[in-house]
Design a protein around this motif. Structure first.
Motif, PDB file in Angstrom:
ATOM      1  N   ALA A  17     -10.502  15.675  49.506  1.00  0.00           N
ATOM      2  CA  ALA A  17     -10.555  16.526  50.707  1.00  0.00           C
ATOM      3  C   ALA A  17     -10.206  15.719  51.959  1.00  0.00           C
ATOM      4  O   ALA A  17      -9.511  16.220  52.858  1.00  0.00           O
ATOM      5  CB  ALA A  17     -11.943  17.152  50.834  1.00  0.00           C
ATOM      6  N   ARG A  18     -10.661  14.479  51.987  1.00  0.00           N
ATOM      7  CA  ARG A  18     -10.323  13.632  53.148  1.00  0.00           C
ATOM      8  C   ARG A  18      -8.822  13.420  53.235  1.00  0.00           C
ATOM      9  O   ARG A  18      -8.242  13.464  54.318  1.00  0.00           O
ATOM     10  CB  ARG A  18     -11.038  12.286  53.042  1.00  0.00           C
ATOM     11  CG  ARG A  18     -12.519  12.377  53.360  1.00  0.00           C
ATOM     12  CD  ARG A  18     -13.198  11.043  53.177  1.00  0.00           C
ATOM     13  NE  ARG A  18     -14.631  11.146  53.498  1.00  0.00           N
ATOM     14  CZ  ARG A  18     -15.547  10.316  53.046  1.00  0.00           C
ATOM     15  NH1 ARG A  18     -15.226   9.306  52.253  1.00  0.00           N
ATOM     16  NH2 ARG A  18     -16.816  10.465  53.368  1.00  0.00           N
ATOM     17  N   PHE A  25      -3.277  19.449  55.643  1.00  0.00           N
ATOM     18  CA  PHE A  25      -3.229  20.644  54.792  1.00  0.00           C
ATOM     19  C   PHE A  25      -4.554  21.395  54.733  1.00  0.00           C
ATOM     20  O   PHE A  25      -4.578  22.601  54.531  1.00  0.00           O
ATOM     21  CB  PHE A  25      -2.842  20.262  53.349  1.00  0.00           C
ATOM     22  CG  PHE A  25      -1.435  19.775  53.209  1.00  0.00           C
ATOM     23  CD1 PHE A  25      -0.370  20.615  53.515  1.00  0.00           C
ATOM     24  CD2 PHE A  25      -1.160  18.495  52.755  1.00  0.00           C
ATOM     25  CE1 PHE A  25       0.939  20.174  53.384  1.00  0.00           C
ATOM     26  CE2 PHE A  25       0.140  18.045  52.611  1.00  0.00           C
ATOM     27  CZ  PHE A  25       1.195  18.890  52.940  1.00  0.00           C
ATOM     28  N   LEU A  26      -5.657  20.669  54.878  1.00  0.00           N
ATOM     29  CA  LEU A  26      -6.970  21.265  54.598  1.00  0.00           C
ATOM     30  C   LEU A  26      -7.371  22.259  55.686  1.00  0.00           C
ATOM     31  O   LEU A  26      -7.402  21.920  56.862  1.00  0.00           O
ATOM     32  CB  LEU A  26      -8.028  20.152  54.503  1.00  0.00           C
ATOM     33  CG  LEU A  26      -9.381  20.584  53.945  1.00  0.00           C
ATOM     34  CD1 LEU A  26      -9.294  20.892  52.454  1.00  0.00           C
ATOM     35  CD2 LEU A  26     -10.441  19.488  54.179  1.00  0.00           C
ATOM     36  N   THR A  27      -7.671  23.508  55.269  1.00  0.00           N
ATOM     37  CA  THR A  27      -8.142  24.496  56.251  1.00  0.00           C
ATOM     38  C   THR A  27      -9.551  24.985  55.947  1.00  0.00           C
ATOM     39  O   THR A  27     -10.167  25.632  56.782  1.00  0.00           O
ATOM     40  CB  THR A  27      -7.199  25.723  56.305  1.00  0.00           C
ATOM     41  OG1 THR A  27      -7.183  26.347  55.013  1.00  0.00           O
ATOM     42  CG2 THR A  27      -5.788  25.324  56.704  1.00  0.00           C
ATOM     43  N   ALA A 122      -8.821   8.644  43.956  1.00  0.00           N
ATOM     44  CA  ALA A 122      -9.082   9.827  44.796  1.00  0.00           C
ATOM     45  C   ALA A 122      -9.107   9.418  46.267  1.00  0.00           C
ATOM     46  O   ALA A 122      -8.569  10.107  47.136  1.00  0.00           O
ATOM     47  CB  ALA A 122     -10.406  10.468  44.387  1.00  0.00           C
ATOM     48  N   LYS A 123      -9.716   8.278  46.538  1.00  0.00           N
ATOM     49  CA  LYS A 123      -9.840   7.790  47.915  1.00  0.00           C
ATOM     50  C   LYS A 123      -8.474   7.410  48.490  1.00  0.00           C
ATOM     51  O   LYS A 123      -8.152   7.719  49.641  1.00  0.00           O
ATOM     52  CB  LYS A 123     -10.771   6.577  47.893  1.00  0.00           C
ATOM     53  CG  LYS A 123     -11.204   6.108  49.222  1.00  0.00           C
ATOM     54  CD  LYS A 123     -12.252   4.999  49.105  1.00  0.00           C
ATOM     55  CE  LYS A 123     -12.468   4.387  50.464  1.00  0.00           C
ATOM     56  NZ  LYS A 123     -12.912   3.019  50.415  1.00  0.00           N
ATOM     57  N   GLU A 146       0.834  16.304  46.504  1.00  0.00           N
ATOM     58  CA  GLU A 146       1.353  14.949  46.746  1.00  0.00           C
ATOM     59  C   GLU A 146       0.481  14.145  47.727  1.00  0.00           C
ATOM     60  O   GLU A 146       0.586  12.924  47.782  1.00  0.00           O
ATOM     61  CB  GLU A 146       2.815  15.010  47.222  1.00  0.00           C
ATOM     62  CG  GLU A 146       3.747  15.197  46.027  1.00  0.00           C
ATOM     63  CD  GLU A 146       5.205  15.403  46.394  1.00  0.00           C
ATOM     64  OE1 GLU A 146       5.495  15.669  47.584  1.00  0.00           O
ATOM     65  OE2 GLU A 146       6.053  15.326  45.477  1.00  0.00           O
ATOM     66  N   ALA A 147      -0.384  14.844  48.468  1.00  0.00           N
ATOM     67  CA  ALA A 147      -1.327  14.117  49.337  1.00  0.00           C
ATOM     68  C   ALA A 147      -2.449  13.475  48.507  1.00  0.00           C
ATOM     69  O   ALA A 147      -3.184  12.621  49.007  1.00  0.00           O
ATOM     70  CB  ALA A 147      -1.928  15.071  50.367  1.00  0.00           C
ATOM     71  N   LEU A 148      -2.562  13.892  47.236  1.00  0.00           N
ATOM     72  CA  LEU A 148      -3.650  13.405  46.378  1.00  0.00           C
ATOM     73  C   LEU A 148      -3.175  12.459  45.292  1.00  0.00           C
ATOM     74  O   LEU A 148      -3.925  11.604  44.835  1.00  0.00           O
ATOM     75  CB  LEU A 148      -4.329  14.593  45.671  1.00  0.00           C
ATOM     76  CG  LEU A 148      -4.765  15.761  46.547  1.00  0.00           C
ATOM     77  CD1 LEU A 148      -5.357  16.861  45.680  1.00  0.00           C
ATOM     78  CD2 LEU A 148      -5.777  15.288  47.568  1.00  0.00           C
ATOM     79  N   ALA A 149      -1.957  12.668  44.849  1.00  0.00           N
ATOM     80  CA  ALA A 149      -1.507  11.996  43.630  1.00  0.00           C
ATOM     81  C   ALA A 149      -0.178  11.293  43.830  1.00  0.00           C
ATOM     82  O   ALA A 149       0.734  11.822  44.456  1.00  0.00           O
ATOM     83  CB  ALA A 149      -1.377  13.019  42.491  1.00  0.00           C
TER      84      ALA A 149
END
Ligand code: NAP
Length: 281
Positions: A17-18, A25-27, A122-123, A146-149
């Motif tokens: 989420a961070r 992207f996070l809303t 994840a971090k 792509e923001a995660l992986a």
């Protein structure tokens, strides 16, 4: 831009989420224990169904099969058609297929997208993600994922992401057995463990687990990490998937019984490297 909501802010979900927030992207967020949402400057919802009604993309990272199904059932109450739901928890292929069927009735695409790379991955946003389900939905969600992986591999039909993750979990059991046994042997030999880890990490037996957990396990520190009880849950899934095809998994079976022993002794919330407790001289 796709409005993106995250459900589950545990050891993995929090880092995810961070990174989603950092990438813009996070809303929206939801976590069962509300306190974990405090740091996020986005909409905070008090149920999965309230979040689902407000976003175009729902990302889930909760614990086990029944948790994913209860979250998906809640989402299905309110979700708009055309929404994409991505589950990054580790569960069975069967659960992925059930979740897909529940959401298909609402014209909602479901992707099973388990990850590997630990809390560090994840971090850092460098997870490896293995994805089953609708390829078109994956391509729509990909810029967000792509923001995660660092690696997102499409495996095929619904459930094939989770089947690939089962491969990873079986391998992880073998690596845990090998590294804990080898380092306990090194300790019994009276070797300098920091040097053992350093030199072996640069050779053919070097691996992620040795580098990230080798030193801490020899110091008796088992902070998660990856909770032993969760890997136990995953290996039970692997065992039953293997049994369905008459395939035998001796390393998996042995690791399940070792973990069960550690869980009975109260170590289920420790990192999987707590297996070292059973090996140390
Ligand atoms: P965790 O720290 O135990 O977090 C679990 C999260 O799921 C928490 O946010 C928890 O909420 C939420 N949750 C559990 N059951 C729920 C339910 N019924 N309804 C709503 N929320 C629920 O676990 P984790 O390490 O983040 O792992 C999450 C998933 O990723 C698991 O499937 C795990 O196997 C997988 N995974 C873990 C790792 C790793 O290294 N840790 C690596 C790859 C994959 P609360 O805050 O209220 O408890």
């Amino acid at each position: 831009m796709m409005k993106t909501g995250m459900i589950g802010l545990g050891a993995m979900g929090l880092g995810m989420a961070r990174n989603l927030a950092k990438a813009g992207f996070l809303t929206a967020v939801y976590n069962r224990t509300a306190a974990k949402t405090a740091e996020f400057k986005v909409a905070v919802f008090d149920s999965p169904e309230a979040l689902a009604a407000d976003v175009d993309l729902v990302l889930i990272c909760v614990s086990a099969d029944q948790d994913v199904l209860s979250v998906v059932e809640a989402i299905a109450l309110t979700v708009k058609s055309g929404t994409i739901v991505v589950d990054m928890s580790t569960v069975s292929s069967e659960t992925a297929k059930k979740a897909d069927a529940i959401l298909a009735e609402k014209q909602v695409a479901f992707l099973d997208a388990p990850v590997s790379g630990g809390v560090e991955g994840a971090k850092n946003g460098k997870l490896a993600m293995m994805v089953g389900g609708d390829l078109e939905a994956l391509e729509k969600a990909r810029p967000v994922l792509e923001a995660l992986a660092a690696r997102i591999i499409y495996m095929g039909a619904t459930g094939s992401g989770q089947a690939t993750k089962a491969v990873n979990q079986i391998m992880g059991a073998g690596i845990n057995q090998a590294v804990t046994e080898a380092l306990a042997f090194a300790q019994a030999q009276g070797l300098a463990l920091d040097k053992v880890i350093d030199v072996i990490s640069g050779g053919a037996s070097g691996n992620w687990f040795l580098q990230h957990r080798g030193w801490t396990m020899t110091q008796g520190t088992f902070a998660p990490g990856f909770k032993l009880a969760l890997h136990h849950k995953d290996l039970k899934i692997c065992q039953s998937m293997a049994a369905q095809t008459g395939f035998s998994t001796p390393i998996t079976d042995m690791t399940i019984s070792h973990y069960a022993q550690l869980m009975a002794d109260g170590y289920g919330d420790e990192d999987i490297s707590a297996l070292y407790r059973l090996k140390k001289p």
